[in-house]
Write a protein that holds these residues in place. Structure first.
Motif, mmCIF file in Angstrom:
data_model
loop_
_atom_site.group_PDB
_atom_site.id
_atom_site.type_symbol
_atom_site.label_atom_id
_atom_site.label_comp_id
_atom_site.label_asym_id
_atom_site.label_seq_id
_atom_site.Cartn_x
_atom_site.Cartn_y
_atom_site.Cartn_z
ATOM 1 N N GLY A 29 -11.266 -5.197 -14.113
ATOM 2 C CA GLY A 29 -12.520 -5.471 -14.805
ATOM 3 C C GLY A 29 -13.232 -6.679 -14.210
ATOM 4 O O GLY A 29 -12.609 -7.559 -13.621
ATOM 5 N N PRO A 30 -14.547 -6.742 -14.388
ATOM 6 C CA PRO A 30 -15.329 -7.812 -13.756
ATOM 7 C C PRO A 30 -15.084 -9.199 -14.343
ATOM 8 O O PRO A 30 -15.392 -10.197 -13.701
ATOM 9 C CB PRO A 30 -16.776 -7.364 -13.985
ATOM 10 N N GLU A 31 -14.544 -9.277 -15.563
ATOM 11 C CA GLU A 31 -14.346 -10.575 -16.218
ATOM 12 C C GLU A 31 -12.927 -11.092 -16.082
ATOM 13 O O GLU A 31 -12.611 -12.159 -16.615
ATOM 14 C CB GLU A 31 -14.717 -10.469 -17.711
ATOM 15 N N HIS A 32 -12.059 -10.350 -15.419
ATOM 16 C CA HIS A 32 -10.687 -10.823 -15.249
ATOM 17 C C HIS A 32 -10.686 -12.069 -14.355
ATOM 18 O O HIS A 32 -11.467 -12.155 -13.398
ATOM 19 C CB HIS A 32 -9.831 -9.724 -14.604
ATOM 20 N N PRO A 33 -9.816 -13.054 -14.653
ATOM 21 C CA PRO A 33 -9.792 -14.271 -13.825
ATOM 22 C C PRO A 33 -9.587 -14.007 -12.337
ATOM 23 O O PRO A 33 -10.159 -14.693 -11.492
ATOM 24 C CB PRO A 33 -8.619 -15.064 -14.429
ATOM 25 N N PHE A 34 -8.765 -13.012 -11.979
ATOM 26 C CA PHE A 34 -8.532 -12.711 -10.576
ATOM 27 C C PHE A 34 -9.812 -12.215 -9.911
ATOM 28 O O PHE A 34 -10.125 -12.568 -8.782
ATOM 29 C CB PHE A 34 -7.427 -11.662 -10.409
ATOM 30 N N THR A 35 -10.560 -11.349 -10.633
ATOM 31 C CA THR A 35 -11.809 -10.821 -10.085
ATOM 32 C C THR A 35 -12.828 -11.927 -9.913
ATOM 33 O O THR A 35 -13.512 -12.013 -8.879
ATOM 34 C CB THR A 35 -12.375 -9.740 -11.016
ATOM 35 N N LEU A 63 -10.425 -5.123 -7.446
ATOM 36 C CA LEU A 63 -10.120 -5.902 -8.646
ATOM 37 C C LEU A 63 -11.087 -5.589 -9.778
ATOM 38 O O LEU A 63 -10.690 -5.539 -10.948
ATOM 39 C CB LEU A 63 -10.156 -7.392 -8.312
ATOM 40 N N THR A 64 -12.350 -5.367 -9.455
ATOM 41 C CA THR A 64 -13.326 -5.011 -10.484
ATOM 42 C C THR A 64 -12.988 -3.670 -11.111
ATOM 43 O O THR A 64 -13.055 -3.505 -12.336
ATOM 44 C CB THR A 64 -14.743 -4.979 -9.896
ATOM 45 N N ARG A 65 -12.599 -2.714 -10.279
ATOM 46 C CA ARG A 65 -12.298 -1.374 -10.779
ATOM 47 C C ARG A 65 -11.002 -1.343 -11.590
ATOM 48 O O ARG A 65 -10.913 -0.633 -12.595
ATOM 49 C CB ARG A 65 -12.194 -0.396 -9.598
ATOM 50 N N THR A 66 -10.007 -2.109 -11.182
ATOM 51 C CA THR A 66 -8.696 -2.034 -11.835
ATOM 52 C C THR A 66 -8.524 -3.021 -12.985
ATOM 53 O O THR A 66 -7.912 -2.691 -14.003
ATOM 54 C CB THR A 66 -7.571 -2.269 -10.812
ATOM 55 N N THR A 107 0.832 -1.204 0.000
ATOM 56 C CA THR A 107 0.000 0.000 0.000
ATOM 57 C C THR A 107 0.862 1.249 0.000
ATOM 58 O O THR A 107 0.570 2.231 -0.697
ATOM 59 C CB THR A 107 -0.942 0.005 1.213
ATOM 60 N N ALA A 108 1.963 1.217 0.757
ATOM 61 C CA ALA A 108 2.861 2.377 0.811
ATOM 62 C C ALA A 108 3.507 2.646 -0.541
ATOM 63 O O ALA A 108 3.741 3.799 -0.906
ATOM 64 C CB ALA A 108 3.937 2.144 1.871
ATOM 65 N N VAL A 109 3.770 1.594 -1.306
ATOM 66 C CA VAL A 109 4.452 1.750 -2.598
ATOM 67 C C VAL A 109 3.468 1.992 -3.736
ATOM 68 O O VAL A 109 3.678 2.869 -4.573
ATOM 69 C CB VAL A 109 5.313 0.502 -2.903
ATOM 70 N N LEU A 110 2.380 1.231 -3.774
ATOM 71 C CA LEU A 110 1.483 1.244 -4.926
ATOM 72 C C LEU A 110 0.198 2.035 -4.699
ATOM 73 O O LEU A 110 -0.511 2.334 -5.663
ATOM 74 C CB LEU A 110 1.115 -0.198 -5.300
ATOM 75 N N GLY A 111 -0.117 2.356 -3.447
ATOM 76 C CA GLY A 111 -1.372 3.031 -3.154
ATOM 77 C C GLY A 111 -2.470 2.035 -2.837
ATOM 78 O O GLY A 111 -2.367 0.850 -3.164
ATOM 79 N N PRO A 112 -3.546 2.494 -2.204
ATOM 80 C CA PRO A 112 -4.587 1.574 -1.714
ATOM 81 C C PRO A 112 -5.477 0.991 -2.797
ATOM 82 O O PRO A 112 -6.204 0.037 -2.542
ATOM 83 C CB PRO A 112 -5.400 2.451 -0.764
ATOM 84 N N GLY A 113 -5.452 1.543 -4.020
ATOM 85 C CA GLY A 113 -6.368 1.081 -5.052
ATOM 86 C C GLY A 113 -5.747 0.201 -6.111
ATOM 87 O O GLY A 113 -6.393 -0.118 -7.110
ATOM 88 N N HIS A 114 -4.498 -0.234 -5.940
ATOM 89 C CA HIS A 114 -3.816 -1.060 -6.936
ATOM 90 C C HIS A 114 -4.355 -2.481 -6.900
ATOM 91 O O HIS A 114 -4.767 -2.988 -5.850
ATOM 92 C CB HIS A 114 -2.312 -1.052 -6.652
ATOM 93 N N HIS A 115 -4.325 -3.148 -8.068
ATOM 94 C CA HIS A 115 -4.907 -4.504 -8.109
ATOM 95 C C HIS A 115 -4.139 -5.497 -7.242
ATOM 96 O O HIS A 115 -4.714 -6.475 -6.750
ATOM 97 C CB HIS A 115 -4.985 -5.014 -9.555
ATOM 98 N N GLU A 116 -2.840 -5.262 -7.004
ATOM 99 C CA GLU A 116 -2.104 -6.163 -6.114
ATOM 100 C C GLU A 116 -2.605 -6.046 -4.677
ATOM 101 O O GLU A 116 -2.549 -7.016 -3.913
ATOM 102 C CB GLU A 116 -0.604 -5.877 -6.177
#
Length: 383
Positions: free
Chosen positions: A371-377, A366-369, A260-269
């Motif tokens: 998309g809803p159809e991504h395997p991770f989401t 994950l949906t926002r970054t 979170t410190a490096v990528l921010g709170p909204g990153h997909h990781e």
């Protein structure tokens, strides 16, 4: 057609945008750089992160064919510091949806045209076979090692762990020869190999590889470096799969704070770590629920025995201490079991609430970054 130095800059920029989660921008920059092998490799990494696995395989195939023969394209030796395009495996199924580290390190850019792979291309087992064919002449061993690494990551996110092991080990051997066993490049390969072995449930080997990667990254970078966070994430999943939710939650919590410190709170990781924290707290909940049921059963059994109540008809208060010594009066032992049942019931509910909160946040990110159809989401939403 861009010259070699411009291509190198484009690869670095594309990789930086990808790490930030700006996948569309990264793809635009790389496509504008032309069909160079290193660009095709970098595009493969972007496509893999975007969940377009067939496209990733096609790009990796093109890069590999160009870098390996039978008539390999020569590369410009001035570009050994051009910057990498090493992806990393996603964490193990069924828990992890997110990648272990992306490595910084020298991978040269290859100048010249790249043959286009027609049809379904060299995918899956064919790609692994090409990558493992040591008889081919390599004009750019660094690029070949990077593609090997990325092939392992691609096979891993698709759940083909057995296919991922050979290219992961090949990349590790090549990077050890090129840069040394204590290099960041070798650490990246060790991290991917650890994730692959985790998917194969070879836990002891996986832990050894992940600890090696963590040790190397800690020595080469700051303790709060995001690659360190990637190793902590994978180790957290390892302990989760071994049924150690307390240790798993601690490691995943550290990884979450660093990422979170490096990528921010909204990153997909961040979303993938939250998804794994949700799974870990769900395991916590089940553990406490089982213990609560055990203590309830023991209390019910003791309530039927003589001496379950005192002479006044009341159950004596439980004395201090955590032991349920068999020599205590029946009523005291029953009271202790009832106290423990309430404690575990409360803990089970608390972990259930945390699990639901983390899972909801993971799906949102994950949906926002991605998309809803991504395997991770889809994987996170199916929990």
């Amino acid at each position: 057609m861009l010259d070699a130095l411009a291509v190198a800059a484009s690869v670095r920029l594309g990789d930086a945008l990808r790490v930030q989660g700006r996948l569309l921008e990264a793809e635009e920059v790389l496509r504008a750089a032309g069909p160079h092998p290193a660009v095709r490799n970098a595009l493969g990494v972007v496509c893999k992160d975007a969940g377009r696995y067939a496209d990733a395989a096609t790009h990796y195939a093109a890069a590999l064919v160009a870098a390996t023969g039978p008539h390999p394209i020569a590369f410009d030796s001035r570009l050994v510091a051009a910057g990498p395009s090493l992806s990393a495996a996603a964490g193990p199924v069924p828990v992890v949806a997110g990648p272990v580290p992306v490595v910084a390190g020298p991978v040269p850019v290859v100048a010249g045209p790249v043959p286009v792979v027609a049809g379904p291309a060299l995918v899956a087992a064919d790609l692994v076979q090409v990558a493992a064919d040591t008889r081919r002449v390599s004009a750019d061993p660094r690029l070949v090692a990077a593609v090997q690494h990325n092939l392992a990551g691609l096979a891993h996110v698709q759940g083909r762990f057995a296919d991922a092991e050979a290219p992961a080990r090949a990349a590790l051997a090549m990077h050890e020869q090129l840069h040394g066993s204590d290099s960041p490049e070798a650490a990246a390969d060790a991290a991917v190999l650890g994730a692959v072995l985790l998917g194969l449930h070879r836990f002891a080997e996986s832990e050894a590889a992940l600890v090696r990667a963590l040790t190397t990254w800690t020595r080469h970078a700051r303790p709060d470096h995001h690659e360190v966070a990637g190793c902590l994430h994978a180790l957290g999943v390892l302990h989760h799969l071994r049924g150690r939710p307390v240790v798993a939650a601690q490691l995943l919590g550290r990884a979450l704070r660093l990422k979170t410190a490096v990528l921010g709170p909204g990153h997909h990781e961040i979303g993938t770590i939250l998804n794994n924290l949700a799974a870990t707290h769900a395991l916590h909940r089940r553990t406490h629920a089982i213990r609560s049921h055990f203590h309830a059963s023991r209390a019910a059994t003791l309530s039927t025995r003589p001496g379950a109540t005192s002479s006044s008809g009341r159950t004596p208060a439980a004395p201090s201490g955590k032991t349920l010594a068999a020599g205590r009066p029946v009523a005291v032992r029953r009271r202790l079991h009832l106290v423990r049942r309430r404690e575990h019931t409360a803990s089970s509910r608390a972990h259930d609430a945390r699990s639901r909160t983390y899972a909801a946040r993971a799906v949102t990110i994950l949906t926002r970054t991605l998309g809803p159809e991504h395997p991770f989401t889809l994987r996170a939403g199916a929990r």
